[in-house]
Design a protein around this motif. Structure first.
Motif, PDB file in Angstrom:
ATOM      1  N   ALA A 109     -22.446 148.160 129.369  1.00  0.00           N
ATOM      2  CA  ALA A 109     -23.135 149.280 128.706  1.00  0.00           C
ATOM      3  C   ALA A 109     -23.638 148.842 127.326  1.00  0.00           C
ATOM      4  CB  ALA A 109     -22.177 150.459 128.566  1.00  0.00           C
ATOM      5  N   GLY A 110     -24.900 149.140 127.055  1.00  0.00           N
ATOM      6  CA  GLY A 110     -25.483 148.807 125.767  1.00  0.00           C
ATOM      7  C   GLY A 110     -26.090 147.423 125.693  1.00  0.00           C
ATOM      8  N   ARG A 111     -25.890 146.598 126.742  1.00  0.00           N
ATOM      9  CA  ARG A 111     -26.423 145.234 126.740  1.00  0.00           C
ATOM     10  C   ARG A 111     -27.699 145.175 127.582  1.00  0.00           C
ATOM     11  NH1 ARG A 111     -22.054 141.249 128.851  1.00  0.00           N
ATOM     12  NH2 ARG A 111     -23.671 139.737 128.209  1.00  0.00           N
ATOM     13  N   ASP A 112     -28.728 144.579 127.051  1.00  0.00           N
ATOM     14  CA  ASP A 112     -29.989 144.366 127.775  1.00  0.00           C
ATOM     15  C   ASP A 112     -30.496 145.651 128.424  1.00  0.00           C
ATOM     16  OD1 ASP A 112     -30.036 141.510 127.312  1.00  0.00           O
ATOM     17  OD2 ASP A 112     -28.412 141.375 128.763  1.00  0.00           O
ATOM     18  N   THR A 113     -30.538 146.715 127.639  1.00  0.00           N
ATOM     19  CA  THR A 113     -30.951 148.007 128.188  1.00  0.00           C
ATOM     20  C   THR A 113     -32.478 148.093 128.354  1.00  0.00           C
ATOM     21  OG1 THR A 113     -30.959 148.909 125.935  1.00  0.00           O
ATOM     22  CG2 THR A 113     -28.971 149.242 127.271  1.00  0.00           C
ATOM     23  N   ARG A 114     -33.214 147.221 127.693  1.00  0.00           N
ATOM     24  CA  ARG A 114     -34.670 147.231 127.813  1.00  0.00           C
ATOM     25  C   ARG A 114     -35.112 146.110 128.746  1.00  0.00           C
ATOM     26  NH1 ARG A 114     -37.671 148.092 122.173  1.00  0.00           N
ATOM     27  NH2 ARG A 114     -39.277 148.762 123.658  1.00  0.00           N
ATOM     28  N   GLY A 115     -36.108 146.395 129.571  1.00  0.00           N
ATOM     29  CA  GLY A 115     -36.631 145.369 130.454  1.00  0.00           C
ATOM     30  C   GLY A 115     -35.789 145.151 131.692  1.00  0.00           C
ATOM     31  N   ILE A 116     -35.887 143.934 132.273  1.00  0.00           N
ATOM     32  CA  ILE A 116     -35.258 143.685 133.578  1.00  0.00           C
ATOM     33  C   ILE A 116     -34.292 142.494 133.544  1.00  0.00           C
ATOM     34  CG2 ILE A 116     -37.152 144.710 134.885  1.00  0.00           C
ATOM     35  CD1 ILE A 116     -38.135 141.820 135.440  1.00  0.00           C
ATOM     36  N   ILE A 117     -33.747 142.202 132.364  1.00  0.00           N
ATOM     37  CA  ILE A 117     -32.776 141.106 132.270  1.00  0.00           C
ATOM     38  C   ILE A 117     -31.501 141.432 133.042  1.00  0.00           C
ATOM     39  CG2 ILE A 117     -31.176 139.942 130.682  1.00  0.00           C
ATOM     40  CD1 ILE A 117     -33.821 138.696 130.488  1.00  0.00           C
ATOM     41  N   ARG A 118     -31.039 142.671 132.958  1.00  0.00           N
ATOM     42  CA  ARG A 118     -29.760 143.050 133.581  1.00  0.00           C
ATOM     43  C   ARG A 118     -29.978 144.303 134.432  1.00  0.00           C
ATOM     44  NH1 ARG A 118     -24.972 140.958 132.138  1.00  0.00           N
ATOM     45  NH2 ARG A 118     -25.897 140.181 130.212  1.00  0.00           N
ATOM     46  N   GLN A 119     -30.092 144.118 135.746  1.00  0.00           N
ATOM     47  CA  GLN A 119     -30.419 145.200 136.665  1.00  0.00           C
ATOM     48  C   GLN A 119     -29.302 145.409 137.698  1.00  0.00           C
ATOM     49  OE1 GLN A 119     -34.383 146.543 137.124  1.00  0.00           O
ATOM     50  NE2 GLN A 119     -33.353 146.679 135.154  1.00  0.00           N
ATOM     51  N   HIS A 120     -29.272 146.607 138.271  1.00  0.00           N
ATOM     52  CA  HIS A 120     -28.330 146.861 139.363  1.00  0.00           C
ATOM     53  C   HIS A 120     -28.794 146.213 140.659  1.00  0.00           C
ATOM     54  CE1 HIS A 120     -25.794 149.442 137.050  1.00  0.00           C
ATOM     55  NE2 HIS A 120     -26.700 150.383 136.877  1.00  0.00           N
ATOM     56  N   GLN A 121     -30.093 146.102 140.839  1.00  0.00           N
ATOM     57  CA  GLN A 121     -30.665 145.419 141.999  1.00  0.00           C
ATOM     58  C   GLN A 121     -31.616 144.349 141.494  1.00  0.00           C
ATOM     59  OE1 GLN A 121     -32.574 147.860 145.044  1.00  0.00           O
ATOM     60  NE2 GLN A 121     -33.932 146.180 145.609  1.00  0.00           N
ATOM     61  N   PHE A 122     -31.461 143.125 142.011  1.00  0.00           N
ATOM     62  CA  PHE A 122     -32.313 142.031 141.565  1.00  0.00           C
ATOM     63  C   PHE A 122     -32.444 141.006 142.690  1.00  0.00           C
ATOM     64  CE2 PHE A 122     -27.949 141.254 140.465  1.00  0.00           C
ATOM     65  CZ  PHE A 122     -27.712 139.921 140.784  1.00  0.00           C
ATOM     66  N   ASP A 123     -33.506 140.233 142.631  1.00  0.00           N
ATOM     67  CA  ASP A 123     -33.748 139.192 143.638  1.00  0.00           C
ATOM     68  C   ASP A 123     -33.186 137.863 143.142  1.00  0.00           C
ATOM     69  OD1 ASP A 123     -35.089 140.899 145.356  1.00  0.00           O
ATOM     70  OD2 ASP A 123     -37.023 140.559 144.375  1.00  0.00           O
ATOM     71  N   LYS A 124     -32.653 137.081 144.076  1.00  0.00           N
ATOM     72  CA  LYS A 124     -32.106 135.778 143.707  1.00  0.00           C
ATOM     73  C   LYS A 124     -32.225 134.822 144.880  1.00  0.00           C
ATOM     74  CE  LYS A 124     -27.657 135.490 142.471  1.00  0.00           C
ATOM     75  NZ  LYS A 124     -26.828 134.404 143.057  1.00  0.00           N
TER      76      LYS A 124
END
Length: 431
Positions: free
Chosen positions: A284-299
């Motif tokens: 919480a509070g980390r990387d709240t802007r943009g898409i650095i830390r997402q619940h769903q992401f491609d890898k």
């Protein structure tokens, strides 16, 4: 899972090694108590079983000699009494073994000799830098500013469809995302990794096998068990909830769960693209802007299964593969040896690759390449035949790469003064 035999034979070494990983003393105390109890109970049970065997032989001899029935009855009662006590001791051993196994599932891997001792990420060791960061004649913007200007990422739509930390890629960004996935898989394939397409939903046993459960239960998405008559005869699928994977390492590694491989078939090298899902508990509070830390992401992931003798060189091969991939994308990056206070649960040794983000003016993790030694193999029962004996393999994994973060890195490193964004030359034929 760490080796129980090593734990019983040299608890002080295990405790000292794990203490460097900031393991709570209460957990180590419980581990020591359980290990000591098991060792003591096994000695008692083995001694009693030896005595039982002796009495059984003596009783058999008395029967052959046709001794007095009263004496025979007396000896039989002694033997029956001892058998009951042995059963009780064996039951105690089984119970303690179960308790010890439950504790061991919470214990991380032992640190390898390459891993430096440190408290947190500030004690990680930079190994080397690859490519010089670009010098801008304007102030570079961060990726969310560029995304807004180019209408590449719709964060509001992600919240509308799901919740915060979800997003929607639109137009060229979505095409670039798919181009990255295709390029990464092609790159890995040309370097010897078999391309696989695996489920993103797995059972509990698979999650335990690679170490996500029970330790990280709060960080994974659990879904209800699917009732399917077609798999009603598969015992491992009965009565268990299912989970969305947090990395395709789980699916790829567990392809060989409970298998005995031929030594000549090793190493096994695999790569896969999947969407991945994480609750990001504690962020919480980390990387709240943009898409650095997402619940769903491609890898795109790399996984290798090797002999113990191969694993060190395999880790270097995987690190080189990821570094060359980043270099081909013209992305400046550095290699970092993780310290004991920052390394992952299942890893014995980890090298991170961090990409330069000029908008944020810092390096950010884009891949972690870990040697898990025999830790996951012991949990998932992945073995191979060596000199006629079943021996645990070593397992390794690494991101190649986190696609969203690669997209972020391209946006920030290839931005132009007018706010538009270029792309690496190697991606041109994919678009």
């Amino acid at each position: 899972m760490i080796d129980v035999k090593l734990l019983l034979q040299d608890f002080d070494y295990v405790a000292q090694n794990l203490a460097n990983r900031n393991i709570e003393k209460s957990l180590l105390d419980a581990l020591q108590k359980s290990a000591s109890s098991l060792k003591q109970q096994k000695n008692i049970a083995e001694t009693m079983q030896a005595e039982q065997n002796k009495l059984s032989r003596e009783y058999g001899e008395l029967m052959r000699q046709k001794v007095d029935s009263n004496r025979l009855q007396s000896e039989k009662e002694k033997l029956d009494t001892l058998k009951k006590k042995v059963q009780e001791e064996v039951a105690k051993v089984s119970q303690t073994e179960k308790e010890l196994q439950e504790l061991l599932l919470k214990i991380p891997n032992l640190l390898g000799k390459e891993t430096p001792i440190g408290k947190d990420e500030n004690d990680n060791v930079v190994i080397k830098h690859v490519l010089e960061p670009r010098k801008f004649d304007f102030t570079p913007r961060e990726h969310w500013e560029l995304a807004e200007a180019n209408k590449w990422i719709d964060l509001e739509a992600g919240v509308k469809l799901a919740k915060s930390r979800f997003s929607v890629l639109r137009g060229y960004a979505a095409r670039l995302n798919h181009a990255l996935i295709s390029y990464m898989l092609d790159f890995n394939y040309k370097n010897g990794f078999e391309v696989c397409n695996v489920p993103v939903i797995v059972n509990e046993r698979a999650m335990i096998g690679t170490g996500q459960l029970p330790k990280f239960a709060d960080d994974v998405f659990r879904i209800e068990s699917i009732n399917d008559d077609t798999d009603s005869n598969i015992e491992s699928n009965k009565g268990h909830d299912l989970y969305l994977i947090s990395t395709s390492e789980i699916s790829l590694t567990n392809l060989y769960q409970n298998m005995i491989l031929a030594e000549q078939d090793l190493p096994i090298m695999m790569t896969a693209y999947t969407p991945c899902f994480r609750k990001e508990a504690g962020s919480a509070g980390r990387d709240t802007r943009g898409i650095i830390r997402q619940h769903q992401f491609d890898k795109v992931e790399l996984v290798a299964i090797t002999t113990p003798e191969q694993s060190e060189s395999m880790q270097q091969r995987m690190v080189d593969n990821v570094s060359k991939l980043l270099e081909s994308l013209e992305l400046p990056h550095r290699l970092v040896q993780l310290c004991s206070g920052d390394i992952g649960f299942s890893a014995s040794n980890t090298i991170d690759l961090e990409v330069w983000l000029p908008g944020q003016k810092c390096y950010r993790e884009i891949s972690s390449v870990s040697n898990c030694t025999d830790f996951q193999a012991r949990r998932a029962k992945i073995r191979y035949k060596k000199a006629g004996k079943n021996t645990l393999t070593h397992t390794l994994n690494g991101s190649s790469l986190a696609v969203g973060r690669t997209l972020v890195a391209i946006m920030e490193n290839f931005q132009r003064a007018d706010g538009s964004i270029g792309i690496p030359k190697v991606l041109e034929k994919y678009l």
